[in-house]
Enzyme design. Structure first.
Site, mmCIF file in Angstrom:
data_model
loop_
_atom_site.group_PDB
_atom_site.id
_atom_site.type_symbol
_atom_site.label_atom_id
_atom_site.label_comp_id
_atom_site.label_asym_id
_atom_site.label_seq_id
_atom_site.Cartn_x
_atom_site.Cartn_y
_atom_site.Cartn_z
ATOM 1 N N ASP A 242 0.819 -1.207 0.000
ATOM 2 C CA ASP A 242 0.000 0.000 0.000
ATOM 3 C C ASP A 242 0.863 1.272 0.000
ATOM 4 O O ASP A 242 1.827 1.368 0.776
ATOM 5 C CB ASP A 242 -0.869 -0.037 1.272
ATOM 6 N N GLU B 48 1.675 -0.444 -4.954
ATOM 7 C CA GLU B 48 0.844 0.702 -5.282
ATOM 8 C C GLU B 48 1.773 1.917 -5.278
ATOM 9 O O GLU B 48 1.976 2.550 -4.247
ATOM 10 C CB GLU B 48 -0.296 0.888 -4.270
HETATM 11 C C1 GLC Z 1 -3.934 3.311 -0.503
HETATM 12 C C2 GLC Z 1 -5.229 2.538 -0.415
HETATM 13 C C3 GLC Z 1 -6.307 3.449 0.081
HETATM 14 C C4 GLC Z 1 -5.906 3.971 1.425
HETATM 15 C C5 GLC Z 1 -4.533 4.634 1.398
HETATM 16 C C6 GLC Z 1 -3.994 4.842 2.777
HETATM 17 O O1 GLC Z 1 -3.985 4.296 -1.464
HETATM 18 O O2 GLC Z 1 -5.534 1.945 -1.659
HETATM 19 O O3 GLC Z 1 -7.549 2.809 0.138
HETATM 20 O O4 GLC Z 1 -6.851 4.903 1.871
HETATM 21 O O5 GLC Z 1 -3.588 3.835 0.741
HETATM 22 O O6 GLC Z 1 -3.643 3.622 3.357
#
Ligand code: GLC
Length: 482
Positions: free
Chosen positions: A190, A252
């Site tokens: 994440d 991500e």
């Molecule tokens: C990422 C997740 C999102 C979350 C953020 C903070 O972007 O996909 O849903 O709010 O991280 O953890």
């Protein structure tokens, strides 16, 4: 080596656990519910599931605020349920990918009190710089108990961990090992570009131009030089890799494609967000796809739990063509639960569950017609979508449905050869070669000439090809001409 890794040509199905299947009537999806639906996913033809966070959480960010990295949220089940889910998935040949949230914890994680040095604190009595949180407002908040100011890149309930502290690194390596020992096959990392920040906490300069991806208005005003994406993040990632061995690590990384190679030194895959965010226009799609494909190891994704649903973004008329595009691009693809049914953004909760406005992308999965849509026998934690007829039962019974198209595409992609090359076609058509196959996608609303084709393998519509032209919003997979 890439030739034999399980994820190379895999399709990973993203499950948002609270919204997938409830097994006990409390209106909240859970691990036993997921277990009960695995056979459907096998029929669909995916290779793996990614579970958005399943850990205990006070839900300030619906699970992305983790209060215990080695537990299961009681609303979702137990560790024994997790073990049973992994065993059931593996029996069926499905891999299990967990969401790992290494950049911040919940403010209720015991570490925040017991290990304050593991977090990032202001050296002054107040915010030390102008950084803003991804959801808006200052990125610094005062901890009422200590009176000190801590950094949070997201909600104030999500204090950022300090990855320059070896204690943090070791603790997160333990977390990775814990889940691998329990059978996890990989992790979606994440917000991984946020892992390390500027050591001097320098002010962000004003943004010189608009950022390529959606940002909160507060964040859009500032450049992104010091508050994220530091070179040391790659070193920190190496520590995660050391613990993960050859388990899948998909990042991500909220950065344009050109910035991904340094992350791919350590990660197996990074999401190709540029392709997700371009409008459904052939020229823009081609321009986004080509450099991402050239990297060789991106994860193709057209929607997830954070952004508008695919049907909302590209329009109902284009969901079939979008499916064909997503599932014929080279390498690993990610499908977000419900996109295979054509679910659009739904109603938010009253009051909203997510303070950042993402309820409409997270409404429960629709399995059947009826009050709880087959999702729950109770009151769903988020309202159901506005189109109850889009459900698994109904679409299974109609072999012309979008669900059947996903099923057929997932089977057909196994026959696609290696290689990828964009080929010339009409302005509105995205066309490419995949080994012995050719793909053509008409993004426009008028018939358009596809490139030369051989035998048709699969098309999005019965009349996709008429008079040698590709129908509006249609797409096809064909063999190369003889
Ligand atoms: C990422 C997740 C999102 C979350 C953020 C903070 O972007 O996909 O849903 O709010 O991280 O953890």
């Amino acid at each position: 080596m890439l030739a034999c890794v399980w994820w190379r040509d895999a399709v990973v199905y993203q499950i948002y656990p609270r919204s997938f299947q409830d097994s006990d009537g409390d209106g909240i999806g859970d691990l036993r519910g997921i277990c009960a639906r695995l056979d459907h996913l096998v029929w669909l033809g995916v290779d793996a599931i990614w579970l958005s966070p399943i850990y205990p959480s006070p839900l300030a960010d619906l699970g992305y605020d983790v209060a215990d990295y080695t537990g299961v949220d009681p609303a979702l089940g137990t560790l024994a349920d997790f073990d049973a889910l992994v065993a059931a998935a593996h029996e069926r040949g499905l891999r299990v990918v967990l969401d790992l949230v290494p950049c911040h914890t919940s403010i209720e994680h015991p570490w925040f009190r017991e290990q304050p040095d593991w977090y990032i604190w202001s050296p002054v009595d107040g915010p030390p710089n102008n950084w803003v949180a991804a959801f808006g407002g200052p990125a610094w908040s005062r901890d009422e108990r200590s009176g000190r100011w801590y950094l949070h890149s997201f909600f104030p309930e999500q204090p950022d961990l300090d990855w320059r502290n070896p204690g943090v690194v070791a603790a997160m390596q333990d977390v990775v090992r814990f889940w691998l020992e329990r059978g996890a096959d990989g992790f979606r990392l994440d917000a991984i570009d946020r892992l390390v920040k500027d050591a001097q906490l320098r002010d962000e300069p004003p943004a010189a131009s608009a950022y390529a991806f959606p940002l909160h208005a507060d964040a859009a005003k500032l450049a992104r030089r010091y508050s994220l994406d530091q070179p040391e993040a790659i070193e920190a990632l190496r520590a995660l890799r050391a613990a993960a061995g050859d388990a899948l690590l998909v990042g991500e990384v909220y950065l344009p494609t050109a910035e991904l190679p340094r992350y791919l030194e350590v990660l197996d895959l990074a999401f190709a967000f540029e392709v997700l965010f371009v409008p459904w226009e052939a020229e823009r799609l081609r321009a986004a796809i080509a450099p991402a494909a050239a990297l060789g190891r991106v994860a193709w994704v057209l929607s997830n739990h954070d952004f508008d649903r695919l049907a909302t973004r590209v329009g109902d008329e284009n969901v079939r063509a979008a499916a064909l595009l997503l599932l014929t691009l080279p390498g690993t693809g990610f499908v977000y639960q419900g996109d295979e049914l054509g679910l659009a953004n739904g109603p938010a909760g009253e009051p909203p569950r997510d303070r950042a406005g993402r309820d409409p992308m997270r409404n429960p999965m629709q399995w059947a017609t009826g009050p709880g849509a087959g999702f729950t026998s109770g009151e769903p934690w988020l309202p159901l979508g506005r189109k109850p007829e889009r459900n698994v039962e109904a679409e299974c019974a109609d072999d012309g449905s979008l669900l059947w198209l996903y099923h057929r595409l997932l089977a057909a992609r196994r026959e696609l050869g290696d290689g990828f090359r964009l080929v010339d076609a009409a302005d509105d058509v995205v066309a490419y070669e995949r080994g012995a196959h050719i793909v053509a996608v008409n993004t426009g609303d008028t018939p358009a000439a596809p490139p030369p084709l051989g035998e048709l393998v699969l098309a999005t519509h019965a009349e996709a090809l008429t008079g040698g032209r590709l129908a509006p919003h249609a797409a096809l997979l064909a063999l190369q001409p003889e």
